[in-house]
Design an enzyme around this catalytic site. Structure first.
Site, mmCIF file in Angstrom:
data_model
loop_
_atom_site.group_PDB
_atom_site.id
_atom_site.type_symbol
_atom_site.label_atom_id
_atom_site.label_comp_id
_atom_site.label_asym_id
_atom_site.label_seq_id
_atom_site.Cartn_x
_atom_site.Cartn_y
_atom_site.Cartn_z
ATOM 1 N N HIS A 74 0.760 -1.354 0.003
ATOM 2 C CA HIS A 74 -0.158 0.010 -0.104
ATOM 3 C C HIS A 74 1.017 1.124 -0.008
ATOM 4 O O HIS A 74 1.932 1.474 0.435
ATOM 5 C CB HIS A 74 -0.880 -0.194 1.360
ATOM 6 C CG HIS A 74 -0.203 -0.151 2.347
ATOM 7 N ND1 HIS A 74 0.052 -1.565 2.898
ATOM 8 C CD2 HIS A 74 0.065 0.540 3.477
ATOM 9 C CE1 HIS A 74 0.750 -1.297 4.203
ATOM 10 N NE2 HIS A 74 0.721 -0.022 4.533
ATOM 11 N N HIS B 270 0.978 5.146 1.069
ATOM 12 C CA HIS B 270 0.390 6.127 2.084
ATOM 13 C C HIS B 270 0.492 7.602 1.190
ATOM 14 O O HIS B 270 1.446 7.886 0.614
ATOM 15 C CB HIS B 270 1.014 6.419 3.012
ATOM 16 C CG HIS B 270 1.163 5.152 4.113
ATOM 17 N ND1 HIS B 270 0.165 4.966 5.322
ATOM 18 C CD2 HIS B 270 1.875 4.246 4.044
ATOM 19 C CE1 HIS B 270 0.421 3.955 5.913
ATOM 20 N NE2 HIS B 270 1.457 3.374 5.247
#
Ligand code: 5GP
Length: 180
Positions: free
Chosen positions: A166, A168
């Site tokens: 992922h 951010h």
């Protein structure tokens, strides 16, 4: 030389230490009373950093086991999230514990071995590009195109706590450098 003279040294040292400690206590009390907001901010950022480190340590043993993560449930909408952007390959949703006014996570819908960036292979080039492009779209949608940061924590020592790659996307405040 009388007995009072002998006592002078240690007593003055004790007095000096007492004044020093009293001063420090007063300074701490001042900070508490006069600047409670800053004080609370510092305390909460110390706590948040510690929480992240503990979450990373807890997640490390299963890092590359291929076990499902909380993000699978977010992708399947079993767990609700605040979605900012979505296409057929990528999902972007607000972080549950935001570290900036804008804090969005961008993830591939299909993990395909991408538990972390450190596991990326040649075949992942396309999805990696799509994730970065999605980060730019998120920044536009959130009105932070003029300045935003994209972070990928890869591995326990980088404080990764969820083993589904992922990005951010952070913004909406002045970022500091170097990062912690
Ligand atoms: P990492 O520490 O692995 O780089 O980032 C994982 C992020 O996922 C953290 O910032 C954490 O706040 C976020 N997160 C963990 N669980 C959830 C959840 O259930 N929902 C959302 N929206 N974010 C989560």
């Amino acid at each position: 030389m009388n007995s009072l003279y002998l006592l002078r040294g240690p007593i003055s040292l004790r007095a000096f230490n007492f004044i020093k400690i009293a001063n420090q206590t007063a300074q701490i009390q001042n900070a508490f009373i006069r600047r409670p907001l800053q004080f609370r901010r510092v305390l909460s950022s110390v706590r948040a950093t510690r929480d992240e480190e503990l979450a990373a340590i807890a997640a490390a043993p299963n890092a590359n086991s291929g076990a499902p993560t909380i993000f699978d449930k977010i992708i399947s909408k079993e767990i609700p999230s605040s979605i900012v952007y979505e296409d057929e390959s990528v999902l972007a949703f607000r972080d549950i514990s935001p570290q900036a006014p804008v804090h969005v996570l961008v993830i591939p819908k299909l993990r395909d071995g991408l538990t972390q960036l450190g596991k990326a292979e040649k075949r992942h080039e396309e999805i990696l590009g799509q994730l970065l492009h999605a980060a730019k779209i998120v920044a536009e949608k959130e009105g932070i195109s003029d300045g935003f940061r994209v972070v990928i924590n890869s591995g326990a020592s980088a404080c990764q706590s969820v083993y589904h790659l992922h990005l951010h996307v952070l913004g909406g405040r002045q970022m500091k450098w170097p990062p912690g």
